[in-house]
Design a protein around this motif. Sequence first.
Motif, PDB file in Angstrom:
ATOM      1  N   PHE A  50      19.460  29.014  98.639  1.00 54.00           N
ATOM      2  CA  PHE A  50      19.439  29.836  97.433  1.00 54.00           C
ATOM      3  C   PHE A  50      18.581  29.206  96.337  1.00 54.00           C
TER       4      PHE A  50
ATOM      5  N   SER B  42      22.745  29.248  92.012  1.00 48.83           N
ATOM      6  CA  SER B  42      22.721  28.782  93.397  1.00 48.83           C
ATOM      7  C   SER B  42      23.871  27.806  93.663  1.00 48.83           C
TER       8      SER B  42
ATOM      9  N   SER C  12      14.772  29.852  96.776  1.00 47.72           N
ATOM     10  CA  SER C  12      14.328  31.234  96.975  1.00 47.72           C
ATOM     11  C   SER C  12      13.570  31.796  95.789  1.00 47.72           C
TER      12      SER C  12
ATOM     13  N   TYR D  69      18.190  34.051 103.234  1.00 47.75           N
ATOM     14  CA  TYR D  69      17.694  32.907 102.473  1.00 47.75           C
ATOM     15  C   TYR D  69      17.608  31.693 103.396  1.00 47.75           C
TER      16      TYR D  69
ATOM     17  N   ASP E 245      15.084  33.512  93.568  1.00 49.30           N
ATOM     18  CA  ASP E 245      15.911  34.629  93.099  1.00 49.30           C
ATOM     19  C   ASP E 245      17.031  34.171  92.172  1.00 49.30           C
TER      20      ASP E 245
ATOM     21  N   TYR F  36      23.718  38.269  94.144  1.00 49.06           N
ATOM     22  CA  TYR F  36      23.429  38.043  95.560  1.00 49.06           C
ATOM     23  C   TYR F  36      23.574  39.346  96.353  1.00 49.06           C
TER      24      TYR F  36
END
Length: 123
Positions: free
Chosen positions: A24, A35, A27, A20, A29, A84
């Motif tokens: 975070f 995050s 990203s 990343y 995600d 993660y």
Amino acid sequence: MAKLNRDTLLNQMFADPKNYPYGFSRSGDFSINESKALVQSGCLIAALVDGLIAPETDDDKELLAAAFAKKDPQTPAEKAWVKYQKRINRPKLGSIYGTHHTELEDDDSIDEDNDIEIELDED
């Protein structure tokens, strides 16, 4: 080397520049809360999982149990860490074009013996 303890690890910001590089939160995600949880407690969880420090509190033991899938994650930090780990350990996708070369078989080769004759009418 300085001795690691729980308080210094909680004060460090966790980052993964390999997987990343933009963080975070950028990203796509992770949600904002996930995050934040990773950045705040990721160093502690990583040190616990790697065995760099021993679990001191019940919360540390719960983090380890969730990280090693011995229990379902309950806290936002546990959920974010499990997510993660799933993201960075997922299988890498291959190219849609493939990686190996195909060779022509005998049936696909061009035969030079098959000449086509064309008749032209000269009227």
